[in-house]
Design an enzyme around this catalytic site. Structure first.
Site, PDB file in Angstrom:
ATOM      1  N   ARG A  98       0.878  -1.188   0.000  1.00  0.00           N
ATOM      2  CA  ARG A  98       0.000   0.000   0.000  1.00  0.00           C
ATOM      3  C   ARG A  98       0.912   1.234   0.000  1.00  0.00           C
ATOM      4  O   ARG A  98       1.922   1.236   0.700  1.00  0.00           O
ATOM      5  CB  ARG A  98      -0.945   0.007   1.215  1.00  0.00           C
ATOM      6  CG  ARG A  98      -2.040  -1.066   1.112  1.00  0.00           C
ATOM      7  CD  ARG A  98      -3.099  -0.894   2.192  1.00  0.00           C
ATOM      8  NE  ARG A  98      -4.045   0.166   1.896  1.00  0.00           N
ATOM      9  CZ  ARG A  98      -4.970   0.596   2.773  1.00  0.00           C
ATOM     10  NH1 ARG A  98      -5.048   0.064   3.979  1.00  0.00           N
ATOM     11  NH2 ARG A  98      -5.802   1.564   2.438  1.00  0.00           N
ATOM     12  N   ASP A 242      -1.983   8.509   8.229  1.00  0.00           N
ATOM     13  CA  ASP A 242      -1.161   7.530   7.496  1.00  0.00           C
ATOM     14  C   ASP A 242       0.206   8.082   7.140  1.00  0.00           C
ATOM     15  O   ASP A 242       1.139   7.322   6.867  1.00  0.00           O
ATOM     16  CB  ASP A 242      -1.881   7.082   6.229  1.00  0.00           C
ATOM     17  CG  ASP A 242      -2.909   6.029   6.584  1.00  0.00           C
ATOM     18  OD1 ASP A 242      -3.919   6.386   7.196  1.00  0.00           O
ATOM     19  OD2 ASP A 242      -2.657   4.842   6.295  1.00  0.00           O
ATOM     20  N   ASN A 252      -4.779  11.292   5.739  1.00  0.00           N
ATOM     21  CA  ASN A 252      -5.586  10.344   6.517  1.00  0.00           C
ATOM     22  C   ASN A 252      -6.790   9.924   5.689  1.00  0.00           C
ATOM     23  O   ASN A 252      -6.988  10.412   4.565  1.00  0.00           O
ATOM     24  CB  ASN A 252      -6.014  10.955   7.851  1.00  0.00           C
ATOM     25  CG  ASN A 252      -6.584   9.905   8.799  1.00  0.00           C
ATOM     26  OD1 ASN A 252      -6.000   8.834   8.958  1.00  0.00           O
ATOM     27  ND2 ASN A 252      -7.734  10.170   9.392  1.00  0.00           N
TER      28      ASN A 252
HETATM   29  O1  MRU Z   1      -7.547   2.317   4.623  1.00  0.00           O
HETATM   30  P1  MRU Z   1      -7.228   2.135   6.086  1.00  0.00           P
HETATM   31  O2  MRU Z   1      -8.330   1.503   6.855  1.00  0.00           O
HETATM   32  O3  MRU Z   1      -5.903   1.442   6.273  1.00  0.00           O
HETATM   33  O4  MRU Z   1      -7.058   3.601   6.625  1.00  0.00           O
HETATM   34  C1  MRU Z   1      -6.729   3.796   7.978  1.00  0.00           C
HETATM   35  C2  MRU Z   1      -6.716   5.219   8.371  1.00  0.00           C
HETATM   36  O5  MRU Z   1      -6.917   6.104   7.585  1.00  0.00           O
HETATM   37  C3  MRU Z   1      -6.350   5.518   9.787  1.00  0.00           C
HETATM   38  O6  MRU Z   1      -6.967   6.698  10.197  1.00  0.00           O
HETATM   39  C4  MRU Z   1      -4.835   5.706   9.897  1.00  0.00           C
HETATM   40  O7  MRU Z   1      -4.167   4.606   9.353  1.00  0.00           O
HETATM   41  C5  MRU Z   1      -4.400   5.905  11.289  1.00  0.00           C
HETATM   42  S1  MRU Z   1      -4.600   4.396  12.187  1.00  0.00           S
HETATM   43  C6  MRU Z   1      -3.949   4.489  13.691  1.00  0.00           C
END
Ligand code: MRU
Length: 351
Positions: A98, A242, A252
């Site tokens: 990712r 992220d 995020n």
């Molecule tokens: O697509 P995802 O579910 O991996 O996205 C996660 C998020 O956007 C969270 O807010 C981020 O990773 C912070 S998690 C502590």
């Protein structure tokens, strides 16, 4: 004492190393099925990250670190003379699973740096480091829980987005860790959680964690957030990240940016909670952060059920960028940066 109270809200582990392999709680099946996936290779680990068996930036990083342990074991056994070269390819497979969550790259780089110091069989020292990365993440979350909670005045409720809890991290959570701590210390009594389209991380995962912890909560559609703020129902919006750029811009879950715009308009405070493993000083601004685009079927369908009109198309960016100027506080385990600027971020990261 606070830590004891906090740990009462910390019973879920989504990523675990058992004997010789990795066990992931399959987050695609939650909340109605608690199923675990057993992984024995880096390829399968990368696939699990790509397919959202595990998600959330810190959890992805920890998972990738364990994935590299299994890759190191395989390469050392199968290709004793050039295992390092073979391992490089496996690392790349994990690295590209990712693109937005920098914790993935951060964890793999840290693991590879350790590899340079290893002479013989790498499995033992690699596993030790992966477990350290995992444990450090949990400790960072506890620290951020305390720091973030101290910013919140006693108030009725806060709003959160996506899932940032035990499922998204090594344990306890980032934004949800702050919420857990604020609830434990009586600062807040209620949580509003965005359902978080299109993956429903709010409805499926955050609600599941909050129900388990007996923290009173209501789900809201993302579209309800502005009305919630207008009615004065929340004092803070609290989210994870992220990737945080060197100037304090934050990537995020898609929808975070519109929450920040709405929060500023309504005088609601906006907090981002993330360990320093999420801060990417090599990326100057949010414009430089790669934003993952996921298949349009995730928007057009719910599960296997087609919702959208036949022949309709969809745009599905998984993340957005919130500019630093809309953020009141970035909370990390190293400290809090209020109203982030490039200078303040540099000071934090040098500390
Ligand atoms: O697509 P995802 O579910 O991996 O996205 C996660 C998020 O956007 C969270 O807010 C981020 O990773 C912070 S998690 C502590």
């Amino acid at each position: 004492m606070l830590k004891t109270i906090m740990s009462q809200h910390d019973s879920i582990r989504a990523v675990e190393w058992k004997d010789n392999h990795l066990v992931l709680l399959d987050q695609r099946k939650l909340p109605h099925n608690e199923q675990y996936v057993q992984l024995y290779s880096a390829e399968d680990t990368a696939e699990a990250i790509r397919n959202m068996v595990v998600r959330g930036a810190p959890a992805i990083g920890i998972t990738a670190a364990y994935g590299l342990v299994m890759a190191a074991r395989k390469c050392y056994k199968q290709y004793p003379s050039d295992w390092r070269v073979r391992l490089e390819a496996e690392k790349e497979t994990l690295m590209s699973a990712r693109p937005t969550a920098v914790n993935l790259m951060w964890a793999l780089r840290r693991m590879c740096k350790e590899l340079e110091t290893i002479d013989g069989d790498p499995e033992g020292p690699m596993l030790e480091l992966a477990q350290k990365i995992h444990q450090e993440d949990i400790e960072a979350n506890y620290r951020m829980g305390e720091l973030g909670s101290s910013l919140i005045p006693p108030s009725h409720a806060v709003l959160t987005h996506c899932n940032t809890g035990s499922l998204a991290t090594g344990g306890y959570g980032t934004a949800l860790g702050v919420i857990r701590s604020a609830f434990s210390s009586g600062k807040i009594e209620h949580v509003y959680a965005d359902e978080t389209r299109p993956w429903w991380q709010g409805s499926r995962l955050t609600a599941w964690e909050l129900v388990k912890d007996k923290i009173p909560a209501h789900l809201v559609c993302e579209g309800a957030a502005a009305s919630l703020m207008k009615q004065g129902k929340v004092s803070w919006v609290i989210v994870g990240s992220d990737r945080i750029a060197a100037n304090g811009d934050v990537a995020n879950k898609i929808g975070t940016y519109s929450l920040a715009v709405n929060a500023r308009y309504h005088g609601v405070k906006f907090m981002v909670v993330a360990p320093t493993s999420t801060v990417d000083m090599q990326t100057a601004t949010g414009n430089d952060i790669p934003i993952e685009e996921r298949p349009q079927e995730e928007v057009l369908n719910v599960g296997n059920q087609r919702i959208a009109a036949n022949h309709a198309q969809a745009w599905n960016p998984a993340f957005d960028i919130t500019p630093a100027s809309l953020i009141d506080a970035i909370v990390t385990e190293k400290g809090v940066v209020e109203r982030p600027t490039p200078e303040k971020m540099a000071v934090l990261m040098a500390s």
